[in-house]
Design a protein around this motif. Structure first.
Motif, PDB file in Angstrom:
ATOM      1  N   TRP A 203       0.817  -1.210   0.000  1.00  0.00           N
ATOM      2  CA  TRP A 203       0.000   0.000   0.000  1.00  0.00           C
ATOM      3  C   TRP A 203       0.855   1.267   0.000  1.00  0.00           C
ATOM      4  O   TRP A 203       0.750   2.088  -0.915  1.00  0.00           O
ATOM      5  CB  TRP A 203      -0.933   0.016   1.220  1.00  0.00           C
ATOM      6  CG  TRP A 203      -1.767   1.247   1.334  1.00  0.00           C
ATOM      7  CD1 TRP A 203      -2.789   1.634   0.499  1.00  0.00           C
ATOM      8  CD2 TRP A 203      -1.651   2.287   2.319  1.00  0.00           C
ATOM      9  NE1 TRP A 203      -3.319   2.840   0.913  1.00  0.00           N
ATOM     10  CE2 TRP A 203      -2.630   3.263   2.036  1.00  0.00           C
ATOM     11  CE3 TRP A 203      -0.820   2.479   3.414  1.00  0.00           C
ATOM     12  CZ2 TRP A 203      -2.791   4.401   2.803  1.00  0.00           C
ATOM     13  CZ3 TRP A 203      -0.983   3.617   4.181  1.00  0.00           C
ATOM     14  CH2 TRP A 203      -1.971   4.561   3.873  1.00  0.00           C
ATOM     15  N   TYR A 204       1.671   1.440   0.997  1.00  0.00           N
ATOM     16  CA  TYR A 204       2.386   2.698   1.227  1.00  0.00           C
ATOM     17  C   TYR A 204       3.292   3.087   0.069  1.00  0.00           C
ATOM     18  O   TYR A 204       3.301   4.234  -0.349  1.00  0.00           O
ATOM     19  CB  TYR A 204       3.175   2.591   2.534  1.00  0.00           C
ATOM     20  CG  TYR A 204       3.895   3.848   2.930  1.00  0.00           C
ATOM     21  CD1 TYR A 204       3.195   4.930   3.461  1.00  0.00           C
ATOM     22  CD2 TYR A 204       5.270   3.948   2.799  1.00  0.00           C
ATOM     23  CE1 TYR A 204       3.863   6.087   3.845  1.00  0.00           C
ATOM     24  CE2 TYR A 204       5.942   5.100   3.187  1.00  0.00           C
ATOM     25  CZ  TYR A 204       5.230   6.159   3.701  1.00  0.00           C
ATOM     26  OH  TYR A 204       5.889   7.310   4.078  1.00  0.00           O
TER      27      TYR A 204
ATOM     28  N   LEU B  82       1.777   5.063  -2.852  1.00  0.00           N
ATOM     29  CA  LEU B  82       1.195   6.385  -2.660  1.00  0.00           C
ATOM     30  C   LEU B  82       2.043   7.450  -3.334  1.00  0.00           C
ATOM     31  O   LEU B  82       3.213   7.231  -3.652  1.00  0.00           O
ATOM     32  CB  LEU B  82       1.109   6.701  -1.152  1.00  0.00           C
ATOM     33  CG  LEU B  82       0.179   5.832  -0.315  1.00  0.00           C
ATOM     34  CD1 LEU B  82       0.303   6.200   1.157  1.00  0.00           C
ATOM     35  CD2 LEU B  82      -1.263   5.940  -0.772  1.00  0.00           C
ATOM     36  N   ASN B  83       1.448   8.607  -3.538  1.00  0.00           N
ATOM     37  CA  ASN B  83       2.184   9.783  -4.012  1.00  0.00           C
ATOM     38  C   ASN B  83       2.718  10.515  -2.788  1.00  0.00           C
ATOM     39  O   ASN B  83       2.016  10.657  -1.785  1.00  0.00           O
ATOM     40  CB  ASN B  83       1.256  10.713  -4.798  1.00  0.00           C
ATOM     41  CG  ASN B  83       0.732  10.046  -6.046  1.00  0.00           C
ATOM     42  OD1 ASN B  83       1.487   9.462  -6.800  1.00  0.00           O
ATOM     43  ND2 ASN B  83      -0.576  10.122  -6.237  1.00  0.00           N
TER      44      ASN B  83
ATOM     45  N   GLN C   8      -5.527   2.318   6.811  1.00  0.00           N
ATOM     46  CA  GLN C   8      -5.269   3.156   5.634  1.00  0.00           C
ATOM     47  C   GLN C   8      -6.185   4.386   5.617  1.00  0.00           C
ATOM     48  O   GLN C   8      -6.727   4.779   4.590  1.00  0.00           O
ATOM     49  CB  GLN C   8      -5.387   2.332   4.352  1.00  0.00           C
ATOM     50  CG  GLN C   8      -4.396   1.192   4.342  1.00  0.00           C
ATOM     51  CD  GLN C   8      -4.566   0.228   3.197  1.00  0.00           C
ATOM     52  OE1 GLN C   8      -5.410   0.409   2.337  1.00  0.00           O
ATOM     53  NE2 GLN C   8      -3.754  -0.808   3.205  1.00  0.00           N
TER      54      GLN C   8
ATOM     55  N   MET D  61      -5.875   8.011   6.070  1.00  0.00           N
ATOM     56  CA  MET D  61      -4.929   9.121   6.128  1.00  0.00           C
ATOM     57  C   MET D  61      -5.490  10.325   6.881  1.00  0.00           C
ATOM     58  O   MET D  61      -4.767  10.972   7.642  1.00  0.00           O
ATOM     59  CB  MET D  61      -4.502   9.519   4.712  1.00  0.00           C
ATOM     60  CG  MET D  61      -3.642   8.475   4.040  1.00  0.00           C
ATOM     61  SD  MET D  61      -3.173   8.952   2.370  1.00  0.00           S
ATOM     62  CE  MET D  61      -4.491   8.206   1.434  1.00  0.00           C
TER      63      MET D  61
ATOM     64  N   VAL E  52       0.585  13.846   2.178  1.00  0.00           N
ATOM     65  CA  VAL E  52       0.279  12.529   1.597  1.00  0.00           C
ATOM     66  C   VAL E  52      -1.227  12.391   1.413  1.00  0.00           C
ATOM     67  O   VAL E  52      -1.700  11.903   0.385  1.00  0.00           O
ATOM     68  CB  VAL E  52       0.860  11.392   2.466  1.00  0.00           C
ATOM     69  CG1 VAL E  52       0.348  10.029   2.021  1.00  0.00           C
ATOM     70  CG2 VAL E  52       2.385  11.429   2.437  1.00  0.00           C
ATOM     71  N   TYR E  53      -1.970  12.843   2.394  1.00  0.00           N
ATOM     72  CA  TYR E  53      -3.432  12.817   2.266  1.00  0.00           C
ATOM     73  C   TYR E  53      -3.894  13.629   1.059  1.00  0.00           C
ATOM     74  O   TYR E  53      -4.683  13.156   0.244  1.00  0.00           O
ATOM     75  CB  TYR E  53      -4.082  13.334   3.555  1.00  0.00           C
ATOM     76  CG  TYR E  53      -5.553  13.566   3.389  1.00  0.00           C
ATOM     77  CD1 TYR E  53      -6.439  12.493   3.290  1.00  0.00           C
ATOM     78  CD2 TYR E  53      -6.073  14.852   3.286  1.00  0.00           C
ATOM     79  CE1 TYR E  53      -7.795  12.704   3.105  1.00  0.00           C
ATOM     80  CE2 TYR E  53      -7.417  15.065   3.098  1.00  0.00           C
ATOM     81  CZ  TYR E  53      -8.279  13.988   3.012  1.00  0.00           C
ATOM     82  OH  TYR E  53      -9.613  14.200   2.810  1.00  0.00           O
TER      83      TYR E  53
ATOM     84  N   ASN F 147      -3.172  12.045  -2.290  1.00  0.00           N
ATOM     85  CA  ASN F 147      -3.790  10.741  -2.532  1.00  0.00           C
ATOM     86  C   ASN F 147      -5.262  10.691  -2.155  1.00  0.00           C
ATOM     87  O   ASN F 147      -5.827   9.621  -2.017  1.00  0.00           O
ATOM     88  CB  ASN F 147      -3.044   9.660  -1.728  1.00  0.00           C
ATOM     89  CG  ASN F 147      -1.624   9.514  -2.174  1.00  0.00           C
ATOM     90  OD1 ASN F 147      -1.333   8.850  -3.155  1.00  0.00           O
ATOM     91  ND2 ASN F 147      -0.711  10.154  -1.449  1.00  0.00           N
TER      92      ASN F 147
END
Length: 177
Positions: free
Chosen positions: A35-36, A39-40, A105, A107, A156-157, A160
C-alpha cells in the motif's frame, strides 16, 4: 537506593515507549509494499530508513524524560501525576497512529490523531519542564518531529485523496450543518 535499582527503572522507562514502537514497526512492515510505496509523496519525504532510528531515539528520549519526571516529581502520587497522565495520553495517541494510518489506511483520521498527539505532547513537554527542565527540553525535538510528521501526513493525504475520503469529508461536513 542502589544504582542497579535506578538503572532498572531507567531501562524500564526507556523500553516502554520503544515496545509500542516495535509493535507498530511490525504493523508498518506489512503495509509498506502493498500500500504505502504506491502512494504519491511530497518531495521532502525522508527515505524510509530514517523512520526507525528517528523513532527509536525519540522514544528513548521521552522514556528517559518520563523517568526524570517520575523521580523528581514524587511518582504517580506526587507533583508528577498530571505530567505522567499527559505522557500516557500522548503515548497512547502515538501508538494509535500506525494502526490508523497503515492498518486501516485512513490518512485523514491519522492526521487528526497526529494533530491531537502534537498538542498533547506539547502540553506534556511543558508539564515535564515544570518538574525537570531536562525532561522538558527532551520533548522539543519530539514535538518538532511530530509537527513535521503532521505536515507529511497532510501532504500525503492531499496527494492521494480518493473518492472514499472525499465522501467521508462530505458526510462529516453535512452532519455539522
Amino acid at each position: 537506593m542502589s544504582s542497579s535499582s535506578e538503572f532498572l527503572k531507567i531501562a524500564g522507562a526507556i523500553m516502554l515507549p520503544n515496545l509500542g514502537g516495535f509493535v507498530n514497526g511490525q504493523i508498518t512492515r506489512k503495509h509498506i509494499d502493498n500500500w504505502y510505496r504506491h502512494l504519491n509523496f511530497p518531495s521532502y519525504r525522508p527515505p524510509n530508513w530514517i523512520f526507525a532510528p528517528m523513532w527509536t531515539s525519540l522514544y528513548s528520549g521521552m522514556g528517559y524524560a518520563s523517568y526524570l519526571v517520575w523521580r523528581d516529581g514524587g511518582g504517580f502520587g506526587g507533583d508528577a501525576q498530571l505530567p505522567l497522565i499527559a505522557y500516557g495520553t500522548q503515548l497512547a495517541l502515538n501508538w494509535a497512529w500506525t494502526p490508523i494510518f497503515f492498518g486501516k489506511q485512513k490518512m485523514l483520521a491519522g492526521l487528526v490523531d497526529l494533530l491531537a498527539l502534537t498538542a498533547t505532547s506539547s502540553l506534556c513537554g511543558v508539564l515535564f519542564f515544570k518538574i525537570n527542565r531536562v525532561a522538558g527540553y527532551i520533548f522539543i525535538p519530539y514535538v518538532a518531529w511530530l509537527s513535521f510528521a503532521s505536515l507529511l501526513n497532510y501532504s500525503v493525504y492531499k496527494l492521494n485523496c480518493g473518492d472514499k475520503d472525499k465522501k467521508e469529508i462530505e458526510a462529516a461536513t453535512l452532519k455539522k450543518e
